[in-house]
Design a protein around this motif. Sequence first.
Motif, PDB file in Angstrom:
ATOM      1  N   ALA A 139       0.812  -1.262   0.060  1.00  0.00           N
ATOM      2  CA  ALA A 139       0.085   0.264  -0.038  1.00  0.00           C
ATOM      3  C   ALA A 139       0.830   1.307   0.079  1.00  0.00           C
ATOM      4  N   THR A 140       0.654   2.063  -0.861  1.00  0.00           N
ATOM      5  CA  THR A 140       1.347   3.749  -0.598  1.00  0.00           C
ATOM      6  C   THR A 140       0.398   4.780  -0.579  1.00  0.00           C
ATOM      7  N   GLY A 141       0.945   5.617   0.291  1.00  0.00           N
ATOM      8  CA  GLY A 141      -0.019   6.684   0.692  1.00  0.00           C
ATOM      9  C   GLY A 141       0.444   7.873   0.065  1.00  0.00           C
ATOM     10  N   SER A 142      -0.230   8.928  -0.815  1.00  0.00           N
ATOM     11  CA  SER A 142       0.133  10.195  -1.021  1.00  0.00           C
ATOM     12  C   SER A 142      -0.978  11.053  -1.457  1.00  0.00           C
ATOM     13  N   GLY A 143      -0.492  11.988  -2.168  1.00  0.00           N
ATOM     14  CA  GLY A 143      -1.691  13.218  -2.091  1.00  0.00           C
ATOM     15  C   GLY A 143      -0.937  14.666  -2.663  1.00  0.00           C
ATOM     16  N   VAL A 144      -1.886  15.521  -2.736  1.00  0.00           N
ATOM     17  CA  VAL A 144      -1.445  16.960  -2.804  1.00  0.00           C
ATOM     18  C   VAL A 144      -2.046  17.849  -1.646  1.00  0.00           C
ATOM     19  N   VAL A 145      -1.333  18.222  -0.872  1.00  0.00           N
ATOM     20  CA  VAL A 145      -1.765  19.249   0.156  1.00  0.00           C
ATOM     21  C   VAL A 145      -2.786  20.006  -0.036  1.00  0.00           C
ATOM     22  N   LYS A 146      -3.982  20.010   0.866  1.00  0.00           N
ATOM     23  CA  LYS A 146      -5.165  20.949   0.440  1.00  0.00           C
ATOM     24  C   LYS A 146      -6.222  20.660  -0.537  1.00  0.00           C
ATOM     25  N   LYS A 147      -5.705  19.728  -1.433  1.00  0.00           N
ATOM     26  CA  LYS A 147      -6.234  19.099  -2.756  1.00  0.00           C
ATOM     27  C   LYS A 147      -7.143  17.817  -2.460  1.00  0.00           C
TER      28      LYS A 147
END
Length: 342
Positions: free
Chosen positions: A240-248
């Motif tokens: 499993a990998t966790g990622s993202g774009v802050v406040k998005k």
Amino acid sequence: MKPLSLLVVLTLSLTAFGQQASRERGRFSIQGGAPSVLTVDNSCKYVLAAFDSGMVVVFPMDQKTVALHCFSSNKKAVTGAAFAPDGKTFIMSSADGTVKYWDVLAARKHHMEMEKSSDSKPTNPTPVKTINAHLGGSVTSMSLSPDGKTLLTTGSDNTLKVWEVEEGKLVNTVKDVHGVGGIKAVLFAPDGKHFATAGGDKSAKLWELQEAGPKMLFKLDGHEGAVNAISFSPDGKHLATGSGVVKKSGSIRIWDTETGKVEYKLEGPEDNVTAVLFSLKGDLLASGGYDLKIRVWNLADKTQKYADDHAEPLRGLMNSPDGKYMGTISKTAIRWWAGLGK
């Protein structure tokens, strides 16, 4: 400054919250440096908590109320920690570039002496061994193999190093592991022969330990932002990998470790995902991040099973080896929750 004046901790019972249905089982409210690492030994006897201040404490897991009489282990933040399989020593990495081995009983003796009297001045424990792992930079993460014989460290210089634990001998070095943003995390697979790295270059990588050095098997691309967190399923067949774009947006992906292909995505996080964690049975996955939610996912049908509110962005998630508790760390608190699936 006395360690007690830096960090004061209080555990709260379930009834203290007035929420009988809550999955929260205890809370350690921190005054001082933010916690950076939380881990439990294999026998579930001791908890280790370490901090951005370089402080560390080891205390009994069944102790209901405890003041964190920490001792100073490093000049800079602790970035990783693990108990040896036999529970006699623990290893910690730091932003000061070092890896240090510590004796568990020495750490416990310091804590017990401080508990007797706040005026006590016990001798500060000294490390059993110190390795200058990443000179001129910081150790950004570490992972100890399940058998305790091999240690992986990553540095702010974007290098990965393989160490033989008993002698503290450097075995291999891999340069330029990830691109811009460096290495966010490293983690051994359950078989102790494979591992994964997470990078600021929006990718994760799967590796195999070989005699000639680590061999990259797959590069896992497709994330919109840096990969902040990784977790292997108990059978090692999934990552499993966790990622993202802050406040998005937040992003969680589940990968097949034999093919390096993404199997599916989990939709729901509203902000950057900073922690992911498989349950001990592998049927559930917990995630957390900047959206102030701990989400637990049923992987059989790929849906969110439940979510718990969290007052602060998560810095990390961990399972107790017996599966009874899940631990979370944030800037001002360490919290215990009912174990995944409980």
